[in-house]
Design a protein around this motif. Structure first.
Motif, PDB file in Angstrom:
ATOM      1  N   TYR A 187       0.829  -1.165  -0.032  1.00  0.00           N
ATOM      2  CA  TYR A 187      -0.182  -0.137  -0.124  1.00  0.00           C
ATOM      3  C   TYR A 187       1.047   1.192  -0.105  1.00  0.00           C
TER       4      TYR A 187
ATOM      5  N   LEU B 258       0.193   4.301   2.265  1.00  0.00           N
ATOM      6  CA  LEU B 258       0.207   4.062   3.873  1.00  0.00           C
ATOM      7  C   LEU B 258       1.777   3.889   4.446  1.00  0.00           C
TER       8      LEU B 258
ATOM      9  N   ILE C 222      -2.555  -4.033   8.548  1.00  0.00           N
ATOM     10  CA  ILE C 222      -3.765  -4.680   7.840  1.00  0.00           C
ATOM     11  C   ILE C 222      -3.486  -6.358   7.919  1.00  0.00           C
TER      12      ILE C 222
ATOM     13  N   GLN D 212      -4.385  -7.508  11.396  1.00  0.00           N
ATOM     14  CA  GLN D 212      -5.791  -7.602  11.693  1.00  0.00           C
ATOM     15  C   GLN D 212      -6.524  -8.801  11.289  1.00  0.00           C
TER      16      GLN D 212
ATOM     17  N   LEU E 225     -15.686  -8.597  11.820  1.00  0.00           N
ATOM     18  CA  LEU E 225     -15.729  -7.203  12.183  1.00  0.00           C
ATOM     19  C   LEU E 225     -16.015  -7.063  13.538  1.00  0.00           C
TER      20      LEU E 225
ATOM     21  N   GLU F  35      -6.865  -2.751  18.917  1.00  0.00           N
ATOM     22  CA  GLU F  35      -5.985  -1.828  18.326  1.00  0.00           C
ATOM     23  C   GLU F  35      -4.381  -2.043  18.969  1.00  0.00           C
TER      24      GLU F  35
ATOM     25  N   MET G 115     -11.452   2.836  22.578  1.00  0.00           N
ATOM     26  CA  MET G 115     -10.274   3.558  22.503  1.00  0.00           C
ATOM     27  C   MET G 115      -9.998   4.530  21.389  1.00  0.00           C
TER      28      MET G 115
ATOM     29  N   HIS H 152      -7.934   6.717  19.228  1.00  0.00           N
ATOM     30  CA  HIS H 152      -6.552   6.374  18.502  1.00  0.00           C
ATOM     31  C   HIS H 152      -6.058   7.544  17.783  1.00  0.00           C
TER      32      HIS H 152
ATOM     33  N   GLY I 281     -10.824   3.379  12.955  1.00  0.00           N
ATOM     34  CA  GLY I 281     -10.810   2.017  13.692  1.00  0.00           C
ATOM     35  C   GLY I 281     -10.405   0.902  12.877  1.00  0.00           C
ATOM     36  N   PRO I 282     -10.581  -0.417  13.114  1.00  0.00           N
ATOM     37  CA  PRO I 282     -10.381  -1.609  12.129  1.00  0.00           C
ATOM     38  C   PRO I 282     -11.365  -1.454  10.696  1.00  0.00           C
ATOM     39  N   LEU I 283     -12.410  -1.047  10.959  1.00  0.00           N
ATOM     40  CA  LEU I 283     -13.119  -1.074   9.619  1.00  0.00           C
ATOM     41  C   LEU I 283     -12.764  -0.051   8.663  1.00  0.00           C
TER      42      LEU I 283
ATOM     43  N   ARG J  80      -9.558   0.966   8.702  1.00  0.00           N
ATOM     44  CA  ARG J  80      -8.176   0.661   8.078  1.00  0.00           C
ATOM     45  C   ARG J  80      -8.773  -0.301   6.827  1.00  0.00           C
ATOM     46  N   LEU J  81      -9.619  -1.170   6.998  1.00  0.00           N
ATOM     47  CA  LEU J  81      -9.977  -2.039   5.683  1.00  0.00           C
ATOM     48  C   LEU J  81     -10.445  -0.960   4.529  1.00  0.00           C
TER      49      LEU J  81
ATOM     50  N   ALA K 221      -9.255   1.713   3.907  1.00  0.00           N
ATOM     51  CA  ALA K 221      -8.219   2.474   3.186  1.00  0.00           C
ATOM     52  C   ALA K 221      -7.597   1.363   2.313  1.00  0.00           C
ATOM     53  N   ALA K 222      -7.532   0.087   2.802  1.00  0.00           N
ATOM     54  CA  ALA K 222      -6.993  -1.067   2.259  1.00  0.00           C
ATOM     55  C   ALA K 222      -7.630  -1.386   0.972  1.00  0.00           C
TER      56      ALA K 222
ATOM     57  N   ARG L 193      -9.374   0.811  -0.982  1.00  0.00           N
ATOM     58  CA  ARG L 193      -9.176   1.922  -1.617  1.00  0.00           C
ATOM     59  C   ARG L 193      -7.712   1.996  -2.528  1.00  0.00           C
ATOM     60  N   GLU L 194      -6.691   1.506  -1.406  1.00  0.00           N
ATOM     61  CA  GLU L 194      -5.380   1.686  -1.846  1.00  0.00           C
ATOM     62  C   GLU L 194      -4.770   0.527  -2.670  1.00  0.00           C
TER      63      GLU L 194
ATOM     64  N   LYS M 263      -7.236  13.188   9.228  1.00  0.00           N
ATOM     65  CA  LYS M 263      -7.766  12.208   8.314  1.00  0.00           C
ATOM     66  C   LYS M 263      -9.351  11.969   8.085  1.00  0.00           C
TER      67      LYS M 263
END
Ligand SMILES: Nc1ncnc2c1ncn2[C@@H]1O[C@H](COP(=O)(O)OP(=O)(O)OP(=O)(O)O)[C@@H](O)[C@H]1O
Ligand SMILES: [Mg+2]
Lengths: 247, 318
Positions: free
Chosen positions: A93, A96, A104, A107, A114, A120, B1, B3, B185-187, B189-190, B192-193, B195-196, B318
Motif C-alpha cells: 500500500y 500508507l 492490515i 488485523q 468485524l 488496536e 479506545m 486512536h 478504527g479497524p473498519l 483501516r479496511l 483504506a486498504a 481503496r489503496e 484524516k
C-alpha cells in the motif's frame, strides 16, 4: 519425525490460451520443511504458487491443503486457512506507512471478523513485531511508497509474517536486496520456519542452498526434478535445463 | 479506545464553535447554517464511500431521496411522529443502499459510476412516475401536526429557527463522532486498504466485496439519514431532492473540502454553499463559475482543502 503432508497438488494445470504455464503437476510438501522452487524464467513458478494461493484459478487439477480440498476456495478463504502469499512484483500500500501496511495483515489474523477479536493495541504490537523481524523496526512511520526497493521487498515479507501462516509462500523475495539484507533475510526465514512451512521461489542459488531442505525444479510448466540440494546440483537434466544456463 | 486524539479534539472543538455560532449569526444565517449542517451530513455519507473506500458514485441522490421520502411519506400518510418517521427514513435507506450495493459493487471504476448513475435516474423517475403518492415535481408539504414533536416533555417546534438549528447540529455531531470511530478504527483501516490496493487486501485474507458493501451501506444510510432530516426539518419533500443535481453536490462538497478527511465535507459544504449563494445573486451564469472553480481546485488542490493541509502539514488530519 512423522511425515505429515501439508500441501498436495494432483494433476494441477493452468493454461493461458495455447500456453501450458503449469502442466499436470503432482506436488507434495511436507509440514515443517523449507522447499525451494527453481527453474528458468517463464518456467511457470509464479503461476504454480498463484494456483496454490488461489490468486488465479486452475484449468484442471486439485490443491489439497491440510487434508482439505481447497481447489474451489477463493483466495481470501485460503489465506484464513493459513496460506500466505507474497508477490514477486512488490505489491504493497504505497501511500500508507510501513506500520499501517503490516497492521492490515495483523488485523486479518487477530481480528478476522468485524465484531470481536483483538483490540488496536494488540494489532499494533503484532505489526511492530513483524516489522522488527525483517529489520524494518526503525522505519515504522515511513511512507511505504518512498522506501528503497529492497525495503519494500522486506515489507512484503513482513506482511506475510504478520499473518502467522502455516504455509508461507515467497516469490523471489531476495530480488533487489543487498548482500547484508540477504543474510538477514536468511535468518528471518529460518526463524519463521520454526513455526511455518516455507515455499520459496528463488533465483539466487546461494540462498536456495542455504535454506532449502528440498528443491523442486520446474521447466516449461512441468515438474522436472525434485530432491535434496545435493541430488539436484548433481542432476544432469537440471544442469542442462537450468544450472548450466548463464544467469 | 481513541486512536487519533488530536483529530478527536479538533472534532469536539468544531462542534463547540458550531454551537456558539447561533449567538453570533443573524436569523437568516442561522437558517442557512441549518441547511449547511444537514447537507454536510449528506456529504459525510458520500465521503465515507468516495473518500475512505475510494469508490466514486454518481448516484447518491437516490439515498438522500430514499431517506427523505421514507421519512416524509410515513409522516404524511401514516401520521407517524417525527422521531418515528426519522427512524423509518434511516432504516429504509439502510435496506435500500444494502440492496443497491449488492448489485452495483459487482462493478468498479467507470462502470460503477455509470451503474450508480443509472440506479439513481431510475429512482428519480420513479418518484415522478408515482406522483399520485409522492407529489412528484410539486412535492408534498407536511401537515401542521407533523411540524413538531415532544422530546422528554419539551415541545420541539420545526418552524422555530433555533430549534431546527440545534436539532440539526445535534444530529450532525452524532454522525461526526460515529464517522470518527468508523474511519479511525479497524473498519476504516479496511476501507483504506481496499481503496489503496484491493487485490493485495484480498491476498491478506479479506473478502473485499464485503468490505466495500459495508462502506456502501454505511455511506448510503448516512446520506439517507440526511435526507430524512432535511424533509422533516423543512417540512417538504419533492422529487428534485432525488435528482442528479444532488448527487453532484455531494461529490462537489466532498472534493472541495477534502475526500477522506472527517471535516472536509463540512468545510466543502460551507464554502460552496456560501459561494453559490453569493454568485447566484450576482449572475445567472453562476454554475459556470462554480465549474471553473471546481477545475481550478482539481488542478491545484486535487486532495481538497483539508487533504492538501494534511499532505503539507498535519498528517493526522484524516
Ligand atoms: N496472466 C497471464 N496471461 C498470459 N500468460 C501468462 C500470464 N501469466 C504468466 N504467463 C505466461 O506463463 C508462463 C509462466 O509464467 P510465470 O510467471 O509463472 O513464470 P516464472 O517461472 O515465475 O518466471 P520468472 O522466473 O520470470 O518469474 C510464461 O510464459 C508467461 O509469459
Ligand atoms: Mg515468477
Amino acid at each position: 519425525m512423522a511425515e505429515v503432508t501439508l500441501l498436495e497438488t494432483r494433476g494441477l494445470c493452468r493454461q493461458f490460451d495455447a500456453l501450458k504455464a503449469v502442466d499436470e503437476v503432482d506436488f507434495r510438501l511436507r509440514e515443517g520443511e523449507i522447499r525451494a522452487i527453481i527453474g528458468p524464467n517463464g518456467a511457470g513458478k509464479s503461476t504454480f504458487v498463484s494456483l496454490l494461493s488461489g490468486r488465479i484459478p486452475p484449468s484442471a487439477g486439485q490443491v489439497i491443503f491440510a487434508g482439505q480440498d481447497v481447489s474451489r476456495l477463493p483466495a481470501h478463504r485460503r489465506v484464513r486457512l493459513g496460506i500466505a502469499y507474497t508477490f514477486q512484483i512488490t505489491n504493497i500500500y504505497p501511500s500508507l506507512t510501513v506500520l499501517e501496511n503490516i497492521e492490515i495483515a495483523a488485523q486479518s489474523r487477530l481480528k478476522p471478523h468485524l465484531f470481536g477479536g483483538a483490540g488496536e493495541a494488540e494489532i499494533r504490537a503484532a505489526a511492530t513485531e513483524a516489522a522488527e523481524a525483517v529489520g524494518l523496526g526503525a522505519r515504522l512511520a515511513s511512507v511505504a511508497g518512498a522506501l528503497a526497493y529492497g525495503h519494500q521487498r522486506l515489507l512484503e515479507v513482513a506482511m506475510g509474517l504478520a499473518l502467522k501462516p502455516r504455509l508461507l509462500i515467497l516469490d523471489e523475495p531476495t530480488q533487489g536486496l543487498s548482500d547484508g539484507e540477504i543474510a538477514n533475510f536468511i535468518e528471518v526465514v529460518r526463524r519463521v520456519n520454526r513455526e511455518a512451512t516455507v515455499l520459496v521461489i528463488e533465483h539466487n542459488m546461494d540462498v536456495v542452498l542455504a535454506l532449502a531442505d528440498r528443491i523442486t525444479v520446474l521447466e516449461r510448466g512441468r515438474l522436472l526434478a525434485e530432491g535434496t540440494p545435493e541430488e539436484i546440483t548433481a542432476n544432469a537434466a537440471v544442469q542442462a535445463a537450468y544450472l548450466g544456463e548463464p544467469a | 479506545m481513541i486512536h487519533n486524539g488530536r483529530l478527536f479534539a479538533l472534532i469536539l472543538a468544531t462542534i463547540a464553535v458550531l454551537f456558539a455560532l447561533q449567538f453570533a449569526l443573524s436569523d437568516y444565517l442561522v437558517l442557512a447554517a441549518t441547511r449547511i449542517l444537514i447537507m454536510a451530513v449528506f456529504a459525510m455519507g458520500y465521503n465515507m464511500l468516495m473518500g475512505y473506500a475510494g469508490l466514486l458514485s454518481l448516484g447518491h441522490a437516490m439515498f438522500f431521496g430514499a431517506g427523505l421520502y421514507a421519512a416524509g411519506l410515513s409522516s404524511y400518510y401514516w401520521g407517524s411522529s417525527l422521531p418515528v418517521s426519522f427512524l423509518i427514513g434511516i432504516l429504509a435507506s439502510a435496506a435500500f443502499s444494502f440492496v443497491i450495493g449488492l448489485l452495483a459493487l459487482r462493478t468498479t471504476g467507470v462502470s460503477f459510476m455509470i451503474v450508480t448513475l443509472m440506479f439513481a435516474q431510475a429512482a428519480y423517475l420513479a418518484t415522478l412516475y408515482f406522483s399520485r403518492i409522492t407529489g412528484g415535481d410539486q412535492g408534498l408539504t407536511l401537515p401542521t401536526d407533523a411540524r413538531s414533536f415532544s422530546l422528554l416533555g419539551h415541545q420541539m417546534d420545526m418552524t422555530s429557527d433555533p430549534v431546527r438549528f440545534n436539532l440539526a447540529l445535534a444530529i450532525f455531531a452524532l454522525v461526526l463522532v460515529f464517522m470518527f470511530f468508523v474511519t479511525q478504527g479497524p473498519l476504516g483501516r479496511l476501507f483504506a486498504a481496499v481503496r489503496e490496493n484491493e487485490p493485495r487486501t484480498r491476498m491478506l485474507g479479506f473478502d473485499t466485496y464485503r468490505v466495500r458493501l459495508a462502506a456502501f451501506t454505511i455511506s448510503g444510510t448516512v446520506s439517507g439519514l440526511a435526507g430524512a432530516l432535511y424533509g422533516l426539518v423543512f417540512g417538504y419533500i419533492g422529487s428534485a431532492f432525488a435528482g442528479f443535481h444532488y448527487s453532484i453536490e455531494a461529490l462537489l462538497f466532498t472534493l472541495v473540502g477534502g475526500p477522506g478527511t472527517l471535516l472536509g465535507p463540512l468545510l466543502g459544504t460551507t464554502v460552496m454553499t456560501m459561494l453559490i449563494d453569493r454568485l447566484s445573486g450576482l449572475t445567472t451564469a453562476y454554475l459556470m463559475i462554480v465549474g471553473v472553480i471546481l477545475i481550478l481546485v482539481n488542478r491545484w488542490f486535487p486532495k481538497g482543502i483539508l487533504g492538501t493541509i494534511r499532505e503539507r502539514a498535519l498528517p493526522w488530519l484524516k
